[in-house]
Design an enzyme around this catalytic site. Structure first.
Site, PDB file in Angstrom:
ATOM      1  N   ASP A 146       0.796  -1.082  -0.176  1.00 60.79           N
ATOM      2  CA  ASP A 146       0.013  -0.007   0.183  1.00 60.79           C
ATOM      3  C   ASP A 146       1.014   1.182   0.024  1.00 60.79           C
ATOM      4  O   ASP A 146       2.173   1.169   0.015  1.00 60.79           O
ATOM      5  CB  ASP A 146      -1.006  -0.039   1.364  1.00 60.79           C
ATOM      6  N   GLU A 176     -10.729   6.562   4.686  1.00 59.76           N
ATOM      7  CA  GLU A 176      -9.558   5.885   5.484  1.00 59.76           C
ATOM      8  C   GLU A 176      -9.760   6.489   7.000  1.00 59.76           C
ATOM      9  O   GLU A 176     -10.841   6.666   7.512  1.00 59.76           O
ATOM     10  CB  GLU A 176      -8.154   6.146   4.887  1.00 59.76           C
TER      11      GLU A 176
HETATM   12  C1  GLC Z   1      -4.623   4.252  -0.118  1.00 61.57           C
HETATM   13  C2  GLC Z   1      -5.417   2.911   0.441  1.00 61.57           C
HETATM   14  C3  GLC Z   1      -5.513   1.995  -0.932  1.00 61.57           C
HETATM   15  C4  GLC Z   1      -5.287   2.663  -2.210  1.00 61.57           C
HETATM   16  C5  GLC Z   1      -3.807   3.365  -2.178  1.00 61.57           C
HETATM   17  C6  GLC Z   1      -3.657   3.987  -3.600  1.00 61.57           C
HETATM   18  O1  GLC Z   1      -3.674   4.524   1.374  1.00 61.57           O
HETATM   19  O2  GLC Z   1      -5.042   2.296   1.649  1.00 61.57           O
HETATM   20  O3  GLC Z   1      -6.576   1.193  -0.536  1.00 61.57           O
HETATM   21  O4  GLC Z   1      -5.625   1.769  -3.249  1.00 61.57           O
HETATM   22  O5  GLC Z   1      -3.482   3.939  -1.021  1.00 61.57           O
HETATM   23  O6  GLC Z   1      -4.513   4.999  -3.416  1.00 61.57           O
END
Ligand code: GLC
Length: 616
Positions: free
Chosen positions: A306, A503
């Site tokens: 991530d 988030e």
């Molecule tokens: C974010 C998320 C993830 C996402 C990634 C790219 O922090 O946790 O779900 O795909 O970054 O945007």
């Protein structure tokens, strides 16, 4: 006689023979023959082997690196040999249109395919409820609503449309679906979950087949991402990126089944989760990534971290050589390092050089990544198929989204006030979420966090739908605060709930109650004596026990996306509600976590949902 010379003299003889026989000459392969990896007739495995044999360590480490579009121009991306570029939430080109995206991504591909080996990038974006970063995309209900709809075949269709609209812009990799099993509704990502038990995510993981199509090489297909592995929805207190303190047995029972289903659906990539499991960050956990995901589940695609996820392994800001080698050795194949991609590349190269990361791990990661790029057809078709843009945001796509909205509505209470009469009615509509596209779409819409705004994206608000559905002799009045309500109205509809978030910014450790505006509005409308219908637009069940007696009708609309009219379809009875709660609705957030089977008594149980016994 060295083989080469023999071969050459033999070739001369054959050539002479052909000339004499007058046979049409097929030019023999020359020293500049097309390399096998560029021959689409060869097997993917052979193409990967041939290509890897030509790659340097720089090439291979570059393939394992994903940078963000804002930090890497096409030239910088090609120079670093980056394997992928992503758009973070809200990271969009100007103009933010399908053509603008295609121009941007094709520029990366032109640069990438102009390098020595010409390995194309794969471009990733969060297609979590449609191609939601792009203005004009069809924006579907978030997963919590789709879980309530309980219609996997419709969800598969949503995947196909999402893929179509993504591919139309050059995005061939979607960071979706989120297969999290949210166990504590205080978590800011509850709405990204299909439900509180694994069965909801398992059933809806079929979206992967919609996204990836019958073949990844189809021009309308994109590669899906099962995320976030593993335990993101199980953290203590619902703290985003927190600590999931459960046994291996419970991890297997609750959080693993959706990923087993995703592997069975042939998902091309898996994203690792930010959370810890019993104090150890998933991003550095070899047992989870290599033994469980790749070994036991047999996942053969590639694993992506991530966003700066490896930085969290040691609990300190930034990443160290030790974190880089721990993550890669744990089984991470590609690292999402939006900005410091050059530092990551040099660090990983050094960790290979000093023996901390074996070349076999680098090769395994490259084989996985390149296999998907060949399967996606990126070597043959690196550029956007712009013919797909004709269907982008089409009426047909919006019609599917509206059906998904209808099916996701959950009727929780109805004391004879619903469905609304279409004719000869006098309807008072109020509330901050009645006429706000941004609020009804929620997070991950044009921007990472989403935003309030009546016309943030094209589509229909809930008020639009109520007005459009009104028949002969019916008056519809809207006032956000309820000013003007009087006994002349036959029914009031208060559309309340949450404003957008994503988030951790959506974590609500201090309660899930309505805000003061909503509480005051419901009291005001109740005091008028007009029969009241409350509609909640939210990313999770809310604490409305105190307001429930004031409402004659209650509908959970979740985050419907661009088609608010689908909510009105249910309010008018044009669609008899079928939605069922995929989350236990608590009496109070003090009950959290509360889930089916835990013995707690919520306000409405998992699986609850009413229908109309008769239609007006
Ligand atoms: C974010 C998320 C993830 C996402 C990634 C790219 O922090 O946790 O779900 O795909 O970054 O945007």
């Amino acid at each position: 006689m060295p083989l080469l010379r023999t071969t050459r003299s033999l070739r001369t003889t054959v050539l002479a023979g052909l000339l004499l026989a007058g046979t049409a000459l097929v030019p023999m392969a020359s020293a500049t023959a097309t390399p096998l990896y560029k021959d689409s007739r060869a097997s993917v495995a052979d193409r990967v082997t041939d290509l890897m044999a030509r790659m340097t360590l720089d090439d291979k480490v570059g393939q394992m690196t994903e940078g963000e579009r804002g930090a890497a121009t096409p030239a910088q991306s090609a120079a670093a040999r980056l394997g992928s570029i992503l758009s973070g939430g809200g990271s969009t080109p100007t103009p933010n249109t399908p053509a603008g995206w295609a121009d941007m991504i094709d520029a990366y591909q032109r640069a990438a395919t102009s390098t020595g080996l010409g390995i194309p990038i794969v471009y990733g974006s969060d297609t979590v409820h449609g191609h939601n970063n792009v203005y004009g995309a069809t924006v579907f209900p978030h997963n919590i609503g789709l879980g309530a709809a309980n219609d996997p075949q419709l969800v598969k269709q949503i995947g196909a449309i999402t893929a179509d609209e993504s591919a139309a812009t050059g995005v061939k990799w979607g960071f979706a679906p989120c297969l999290c099993v949210a166990r504590d509704d205080r978590w800011g990502r509850t709405y990204e979950s299909y439900g509180e038990v694994p069965a909801n995510a398992v059933a809806n993981s079929v979206i992967i087949e919609g996204l990836q199509g019958a073949s990844l090489s189809n021009t309308t297909s994109i590669m899906a991402t099962a995320k976030h592995f593993i335990g993101d929805g199980g953290t203590t207190g619902g703290v985003d990126q927190g600590n999931t303190q459960i046994s291996l047995d419970e991890l297997r029972k609750i959080h693993l089944p959706p990923f087993q289903a995703a592997v069975a659906h042939g998902v091309g990539s898996v994203m690792i989760s930010f959370n810890s499991w019993n104090g150890v960050k998933d991003h550095g956990n070899k047992f989870l990534i290599t033994d469980l995901l790749k070994g036991e589940l047999g996942f053969s695609g590639y694993v992506i971290s991530d966003w700066n996820g490896i930085d969290q392994i040691d609990g300190q800001p930034g990443f160290t050589a030790a974190e880089v080698s721990q993550a890669v050795n744990a089984g991470m194949d590609m690292v999402m390092v939006p900005n410091d991609y050059l530092k990551f590349i040099s660090t990983l190269k050094a960790e290979v050089g000093n023996g901390h990361v074996p070349m076999s791990r680098i090769d395994d990661a490259n084989r996985r990544i390149l296999t998907k790029k060949f399967e996606l057809g990126l070597f043959e078709h690196p550029y956007t198929d712009r013919s797909l843009q004709q269907d982008f945001g089409s009426a047909a796509h919006h019609a599917v989204a509206r059906q998904a909205v209808r099916e996701s509505q959950v009727l929780l209470k109805n004391e004879g006030v619903l469905p609304l009469a279409k004719q000869n009615n006098k309807i008072f509509v109020a509330g901050k979420n009645a006429n706000d596209m941004g609020n009804q779409a929620g997070g991950w819409t044009l921007t990472w966090q989403g935003q309030s705004g009546t016309r943030v994206i094209p589509g229909t608000t809930i008020l639009d739908g109520i007005k459009a559905g009104a028949g002969k002799g019916t008056v519809v009045t809207y006032d956000r605060a309820g000013n003007g309500i009087n006994s002349g109205y036959k029914v009031a509809v208060a559309v309340v709930g949450e404003t957008p978030y994503a988030e951790g910014q959506g974590d609500r450790p201090n309660g899930l109650g309505l805000d003061a505006e909503d509480v005051a509005l419901i009291a005001k409308l109740k005091a008028s004596g007009v029969p009241l219908v409350v509609v909640t637009v939210s990313g999770r069940p809310l604490d409305i026990a105190a307001q429930l007696p004031s409402a004659r009708g209650l509908v959970a609309a979740w985050l419907p996306g661009s088609e608010g009219a689908g909510v009105a379809d249910v309010l008018y009875g044009d669609y008899n509600p079928t939605g069922k709660l995929s989350f236990t609705w608590p009496k109070s957030s003090s009950q959290e976590p509360i889930n089916v089977g835990d013995g707690k008594q919520g306000l409405f149980p998992y699986g609850f949902g009413l229908s109309y016994s008769r239609r007006r």
